[in-house]
Design a protein around this motif. Structure first.
Motif, short mmCIF file in Angstrom:
data_model
loop_
_atom_site.label_atom_id
_atom_site.label_comp_id
_atom_site.label_asym_id
_atom_site.label_seq_id
_atom_site.Cartn_x
_atom_site.Cartn_y
_atom_site.Cartn_z
N ARG A 171 7.87 11.51 -2.96
CA ARG A 171 6.31 11.33 -3.77
C ARG A 171 6.12 9.92 -4.00
O ARG A 171 4.94 9.37 -4.05
N ARG A 172 6.97 9.22 -4.82
CA ARG A 172 6.98 7.71 -5.46
C ARG A 172 6.88 7.08 -4.17
O ARG A 172 5.84 5.92 -4.25
N ALA A 173 7.53 7.08 -2.96
CA ALA A 173 7.36 6.34 -1.93
C ALA A 173 5.89 6.19 -1.38
O ALA A 173 5.22 5.28 -1.01
N VAL A 174 5.38 7.50 -1.26
CA VAL A 174 4.00 7.98 -0.75
C VAL A 174 3.03 7.32 -1.59
O VAL A 174 1.94 6.55 -1.20
N ALA A 175 3.13 7.61 -2.69
CA ALA A 175 2.17 6.89 -3.84
C ALA A 175 2.32 5.24 -3.73
O ALA A 175 1.10 5.03 -3.67
N ALA A 176 3.26 4.55 -3.77
CA ALA A 176 3.23 3.24 -3.43
C ALA A 176 2.64 2.67 -2.32
O ALA A 176 1.83 1.86 -2.25
N GLU A 177 2.80 3.67 -1.02
CA GLU A 177 2.07 3.34 -0.07
C GLU A 177 0.81 3.37 0.01
O GLU A 177 -0.07 2.58 0.36
N LEU A 178 0.24 4.66 -0.59
CA LEU A 178 -1.26 4.99 -0.84
C LEU A 178 -1.85 3.81 -1.79
O LEU A 178 -2.83 3.40 -1.47
N ASN A 179 -1.03 3.46 -2.68
CA ASN A 179 -1.82 2.45 -3.63
C ASN A 179 -1.76 0.98 -2.70
O ASN A 179 -2.80 0.47 -3.12
N SER A 180 -0.98 0.67 -2.27
CA SER A 180 -0.91 -0.68 -1.41
C SER A 180 -2.15 -0.57 -0.42
O SER A 180 -2.74 -1.64 -0.39
N MET A 181 -2.35 0.58 0.11
CA MET A 181 -3.58 0.67 1.21
C MET A 181 -4.61 0.57 0.33
O MET A 181 -5.82 -0.09 0.69
N GLN A 182 -4.47 1.10 -0.83
CA GLN A 182 -6.12 1.15 -1.56
C GLN A 182 -6.68 0.12 -1.91
O GLN A 182 -7.66 -0.27 -2.01
N SER A 183 -5.42 -0.85 -2.37
CA SER A 183 -5.72 -2.41 -2.96
C SER A 183 -6.39 -3.16 -1.88
O SER A 183 -6.86 -4.18 -2.02
N ARG A 184 -6.04 -2.89 -0.70
CA ARG A 184 -6.48 -3.69 0.32
C ARG A 184 -7.93 -3.46 0.74
O ARG A 184 -8.45 -2.22 0.76
N SER A 185 -8.76 -4.37 0.96
CA SER A 185 -10.17 -4.35 1.32
C SER A 185 -10.55 -4.07 2.72
O SER A 185 -11.55 -3.60 3.16
N ASP A 186 -9.49 -4.50 3.82
CA ASP A 186 -9.59 -4.26 5.01
C ASP A 186 -8.90 -2.98 5.84
O ASP A 186 -8.44 -3.34 6.63
N LEU A 187 -9.37 -1.73 4.97
CA LEU A 187 -8.67 -0.73 5.62
C LEU A 187 -9.06 -0.43 7.12
O LEU A 187 -10.33 -0.56 7.19
N THR A 188 -8.21 -0.29 7.90
CA THR A 188 -8.70 0.12 9.49
C THR A 188 -8.60 1.87 9.48
O THR A 188 -8.25 2.44 8.72
N LEU A 189 -9.27 2.02 10.68
CA LEU A 189 -9.17 3.61 11.13
C LEU A 189 -7.73 4.15 11.05
O LEU A 189 -7.42 5.24 10.66
N GLN A 190 -6.84 3.15 11.68
CA GLN A 190 -5.45 3.85 11.40
C GLN A 190 -4.84 3.85 10.15
O GLN A 190 -4.26 4.85 10.04
N ASP A 191 -5.23 2.87 9.29
CA ASP A 191 -4.77 3.04 7.84
C ASP A 191 -5.24 4.32 7.46
O ASP A 191 -4.42 5.11 6.63
N ALA A 192 -6.55 4.77 7.51
CA ALA A 192 -7.24 5.82 7.04
C ALA A 192 -6.43 7.29 7.62
O ALA A 192 -6.20 8.09 6.90
N GLN A 193 -5.97 6.94 8.87
CA GLN A 193 -5.19 8.11 9.48
C GLN A 193 -3.91 8.32 8.94
O GLN A 193 -3.55 9.58 8.69
N THR A 194 -3.62 7.23 8.61
CA THR A 194 -2.06 7.01 7.85
C THR A 194 -2.03 7.84 6.51
O THR A 194 -1.12 8.50 6.22
N LYS A 195 -2.95 7.19 6.09
CA LYS A 195 -3.25 7.81 4.52
C LYS A 195 -3.18 9.38 4.72
O LYS A 195 -2.54 10.00 3.72
N GLU A 196 -4.18 9.98 5.56
CA GLU A 196 -4.47 11.34 5.62
C GLU A 196 -3.07 12.13 5.93
O GLU A 196 -2.82 12.95 5.55
N LYS A 197 -2.46 11.36 7.01
CA LYS A 197 -1.16 12.17 7.41
C LYS A 197 -0.04 12.16 6.32
O LYS A 197 0.80 12.95 6.03
#
Length: 150
Positions: A90-116
């Motif tokens: 859970r902590r690893a996923v939360a850290a990864e999601l927070n890292s993605m959230q803080s980026r302003s240049d999210l790609t479609l692949q990032d969005a899919q990874t987030k969902e996955k």
């Protein structure tokens, strides 16, 4: 004597979808997610072995065998209630999601990874419940409420 669990049964009943996840070598997040599944499998195997050892003791009567199996399952359920590998995942996923959230240049692949990743966490949580059910069945303790009386 109860039926032993097979390796196939363990893999089918406890988060079988992990076989379709990205490889554990992908990154540390996926490694932790896979490790969580493997720890659930290991716990199920340990309970199976412990129950088999109890059942093979010829000096124990049926009531003593049931009592000891109940103790083994109760200990495993306690471990599952505070399952460390799930917390780590859970902590690893939360850290990864927070890292993605803080980026302003999210790609479609990032969005899919987030969902996955979100979906995989739900699968892990369901895996904890599946592990508990499998252990109760293995030790012929269908009614979980019985455990509180021992």
């Amino acid at each position: 004597m109860t039926k032993r669990m097979t390796e196939t049964e363990i893999r089918i009943r406890i988060v079988p979808t992990h076989l379709r996840w990205p490889s554990a070598d992908t990154n540390s997040v996926w490694r932790r997610l896979h490790e969580c599944v493997h720890k659930m499998h290991d716990l199920a195997r340990a309970v199976d072995v412990n129950c088999s050892c109890i059942e093979e003791k010829r000096t124990l009567g049926p009531n003593e065998i049931e009592r000891r199996r109940t103790e083994v399952v109760q200990e495993a359920r306690t471990k599952l209630a505070n399952f460390g590998p799930l917390d780590v995942a859970r902590r690893a996923v939360a850290a990864e999601l927070n890292s993605m959230q803080s980026r302003s240049d999210l790609t479609l692949q990032d969005a899919q990874t987030k969902e996955k990743l979100t979906k995989v966490l739900k699968e892990l949580e369901a895996g904890v419940a599946a592990t508990e059910r499998l252990l109760l069945e293995r030790c012929e303790l269908r009614d979980a409420r019985r455990l509180q009386y021992y």
